[in-house]
Write a protein that holds these residues in place. Structure first.
Motif, PDB file in Angstrom:
ATOM      1  N   ALA A   1      28.084-115.836 -64.534  1.00 40.23           N
ATOM      2  CA  ALA A   1      28.828-116.169 -65.751  1.00 40.23           C
ATOM      3  C   ALA A   1      29.651-114.956 -66.157  1.00 40.23           C
ATOM      4  N   ARG A   2      30.781-115.161 -66.733  1.00 40.27           N
ATOM      5  CA  ARG A   2      31.623-114.033 -67.126  1.00 40.27           C
ATOM      6  C   ARG A   2      31.766-113.910 -68.638  1.00 40.27           C
ATOM      7  N   PHE A   3      31.367-114.940 -69.384  1.00 41.22           N
ATOM      8  CA  PHE A   3      31.532-114.920 -70.837  1.00 41.22           C
ATOM      9  C   PHE A   3      30.235-115.330 -71.516  1.00 41.22           C
ATOM     10  N   PHE A   4      30.022-114.781 -72.706  1.00 42.58           N
ATOM     11  CA  PHE A   4      28.903-115.225 -73.527  1.00 42.58           C
ATOM     12  C   PHE A   4      29.385-115.370 -74.954  1.00 42.58           C
ATOM     13  N   THR A   5      28.645-116.152 -75.719  1.00 41.58           N
ATOM     14  CA  THR A   5      28.929-116.296 -77.145  1.00 41.58           C
ATOM     15  C   THR A   5      28.028-115.322 -77.883  1.00 41.58           C
ATOM     16  N   LEU A   6      28.637-114.449 -78.637  1.00 40.85           N
ATOM     17  CA  LEU A   6      27.928-113.428 -79.411  1.00 40.85           C
ATOM     18  C   LEU A   6      27.874-113.870 -80.863  1.00 40.85           C
ATOM     19  N   ALA A   7      26.677-113.952 -81.416  1.00 41.56           N
ATOM     20  CA  ALA A   7      26.496-114.277 -82.829  1.00 41.56           C
ATOM     21  C   ALA A   7      26.064-113.012 -83.558  1.00 41.56           C
ATOM     22  N   SER A   8      26.865-112.622 -84.535  1.00 39.20           N
ATOM     23  CA  SER A   8      26.569-111.415 -85.317  1.00 39.20           C
ATOM     24  C   SER A   8      26.606-111.777 -86.795  1.00 39.20           C
TER      25      SER A   8
ATOM     26  N   LEU B   1      27.015-109.886 -90.843  1.00 38.60           N
ATOM     27  CA  LEU B   1      27.196-108.712 -91.685  1.00 38.60           C
ATOM     28  C   LEU B   1      26.208-108.746 -92.856  1.00 38.60           C
ATOM     29  N   HIS B   2      26.167-109.830 -93.555  1.00 35.27           N
ATOM     30  CA  HIS B   2      25.242-110.051 -94.669  1.00 35.27           C
ATOM     31  C   HIS B   2      24.653-111.442 -94.502  1.00 35.27           C
ATOM     32  N   VAL B   3      23.563-111.714 -95.165  1.00 32.73           N
ATOM     33  CA  VAL B   3      22.968-113.041 -95.114  1.00 32.73           C
ATOM     34  C   VAL B   3      24.038-114.067 -95.499  1.00 32.73           C
ATOM     35  N   GLY B   4      24.173-115.062 -94.674  1.00 32.45           N
ATOM     36  CA  GLY B   4      25.158-116.103 -94.952  1.00 32.45           C
ATOM     37  C   GLY B   4      26.533-115.829 -94.381  1.00 32.45           C
ATOM     38  N   GLU B   5      26.756-114.650 -93.806  1.00 30.57           N
ATOM     39  CA  GLU B   5      28.057-114.310 -93.231  1.00 30.57           C
ATOM     40  C   GLU B   5      27.907-114.122 -91.723  1.00 30.57           C
ATOM     41  N   VAL B   6      27.731-115.224 -91.019  1.00 33.41           N
ATOM     42  CA  VAL B   6      27.566-115.177 -89.573  1.00 33.41           C
ATOM     43  C   VAL B   6      28.921-115.357 -88.894  1.00 33.41           C
ATOM     44  N   TRP B   7      29.010-114.852 -87.675  1.00 35.78           N
ATOM     45  CA  TRP B   7      30.258-114.908 -86.918  1.00 35.78           C
ATOM     46  C   TRP B   7      29.924-115.102 -85.446  1.00 35.78           C
ATOM     47  N   ALA B   8      30.664-115.949 -84.775  1.00 39.91           N
ATOM     48  CA  ALA B   8      30.482-116.155 -83.340  1.00 39.91           C
ATOM     49  C   ALA B   8      31.767-115.768 -82.619  1.00 39.91           C
ATOM     50  N   SER B   9      31.625-115.060 -81.510  1.00 39.48           N
ATOM     51  CA  SER B   9      32.762-114.605 -80.708  1.00 39.48           C
ATOM     52  C   SER B   9      32.488-114.877 -79.242  1.00 39.48           C
ATOM     53  N   THR B  10      33.522-115.215 -78.514  1.00 39.26           N
ATOM     54  CA  THR B  10      33.408-115.350 -77.070  1.00 39.26           C
ATOM     55  C   THR B  10      33.787-114.005 -76.463  1.00 39.26           C
ATOM     56  N   VAL B  11      32.910-113.462 -75.612  1.00 41.47           N
ATOM     57  CA  VAL B  11      33.070-112.104 -75.110  1.00 41.47           C
ATOM     58  C   VAL B  11      32.939-112.087 -73.586  1.00 41.47           C
ATOM     59  N   ASN B  12      33.856-111.389 -72.920  1.00 43.16           N
ATOM     60  CA  ASN B  12      33.791-111.178 -71.473  1.00 43.16           C
ATOM     61  C   ASN B  12      32.811-110.043 -71.215  1.00 43.16           C
ATOM     62  N   PHE B  13      31.828-110.261 -70.332  1.00 43.43           N
ATOM     63  CA  PHE B  13      30.781-109.255 -70.136  1.00 43.43           C
ATOM     64  C   PHE B  13      30.512-108.993 -68.668  1.00 43.43           C
TER      65      PHE B  13
ATOM     66  N   MET C   1      27.232-102.507 -88.753  1.00 47.75           N
ATOM     67  CA  MET C   1      26.426-102.627 -89.972  1.00 47.75           C
ATOM     68  C   MET C   1      25.052-103.253 -89.725  1.00 47.75           C
ATOM     69  N   CYS C   2      24.982-104.168 -88.766  1.00 46.69           N
ATOM     70  CA  CYS C   2      23.729-104.886 -88.493  1.00 46.69           C
ATOM     71  C   CYS C   2      23.643-105.147 -86.992  1.00 46.69           C
ATOM     72  N   PRO C   3      22.927-104.312 -86.251  1.00 45.78           N
ATOM     73  CA  PRO C   3      22.928-104.414 -84.790  1.00 45.78           C
ATOM     74  C   PRO C   3      22.144-105.593 -84.212  1.00 45.78           C
ATOM     75  N   GLN C   4      21.336-106.282 -85.018  1.00 45.97           N
ATOM     76  CA  GLN C   4      20.580-107.428 -84.502  1.00 45.97           C
ATOM     77  C   GLN C   4      21.550-108.582 -84.271  1.00 45.97           C
ATOM     78  N   VAL C   5      21.570-109.093 -83.033  1.00 50.56           N
ATOM     79  CA  VAL C   5      22.488-110.166 -82.659  1.00 50.56           C
ATOM     80  C   VAL C   5      21.756-111.191 -81.808  1.00 50.56           C
ATOM     81  N   SER C   6      22.406-112.298 -81.584  1.00 48.21           N
ATOM     82  CA  SER C   6      21.905-113.298 -80.643  1.00 48.21           C
ATOM     83  C   SER C   6      23.102-113.854 -79.899  1.00 48.21           C
ATOM     84  N   GLY C   7      22.816-114.642 -78.890  1.00 55.05           N
ATOM     85  CA  GLY C   7      23.923-115.196 -78.137  1.00 55.05           C
ATOM     86  C   GLY C   7      23.481-116.231 -77.141  1.00 55.05           C
ATOM     87  N   SER C   8      24.463-116.746 -76.422  1.00 52.37           N
ATOM     88  CA  SER C   8      24.195-117.704 -75.361  1.00 52.37           C
ATOM     89  C   SER C   8      25.184-117.488 -74.233  1.00 52.37           C
TER      90      SER C   8
END
Length: 170
Positions: free
Chosen positions: A14-21, A23-35, A60-67
């Motif tokens: 696989a060449r891409f993953f979805t990164l979920a990060s 900043l604050h509770v309730g402010e989640v963000w998902a990005s597609t990242v080449n890895f 600000m918050c290094p704990q992340v998840s992804g797929s």
């Protein structure tokens, strides 16, 4: 194919993953990242703009998840697809480690030298007035799509894979 073999297949192919990060509770963000993967320790390496929302979130918050997932797999998947989810800790690569990560990412993301020269931003984009940065996500937990359960009961679940079985396994 074992869970370890399936996990390694996904990480290597696989060449891409979805990164979920977040900043604050309730402010989640998902990005597609080449890895590109690294295996000692198990982590994903990528480059992004330092001003990207996920980059600022990781600072600000290094704990992340992804797929990570793949479709149209001819083999080894019975379904033609496979995927994994994970949690971990992201970090920006410090300046003293930059050249090592740059070279690792460039060679592994663009094995063909001509394509690498054409596609890879120059190292100076990361060092002189660095608008680009390298990041790594050290994977803490890893789950695969439970293909057996999906085929038997049509229930979409995940099954855990021991991270230690993937470390150093490339």
């Amino acid at each position: 194919m074992s869970r370890v073999e399936r996990s390694l297949f996904l990480l290597i192919n696989a060449r891409f993953f979805t990164l979920a990060s977040c900043l604050h509770v309730g402010e989640v963000w998902a990005s597609t990242v080449n890895f590109v993967p690294a295996f000692s320790p198990l982590c994903l390496v990528w480059c992004s703009l330092g001003t990207a929302r996920h980059s600022e979130n990781i600072e600000m918050c290094p704990q992340v998840s992804g797929s990570v997932f793949m479709t149209d797999i001819k083999a080894p998947s019975v379904l033609g697809l496979d995927g994994a989810q994970f949690t971990g800790k992201g970090r920006e690569i410090p300046r003293e480690e930059l050249e090592k990560y740059y070279n690792y990412f460039a060679v592994n993301n663009f094995p063909d030298e001509a394509l690498r020269r054409k596609s890879m931003p120059p190292l100076t984009d990361f060092t002189d007035d660095p608008c680009r940065r390298f990041y790594e996500l050290k994977i803490k937990e890893w789950w695969l799509l439970d293909v057996d359960c999906l085929l038997e009961s049509r229930i979409d679940q995940r099954v855990g894979v021991d991270i230690n079985s993937l470390v150093g396994a490339s």
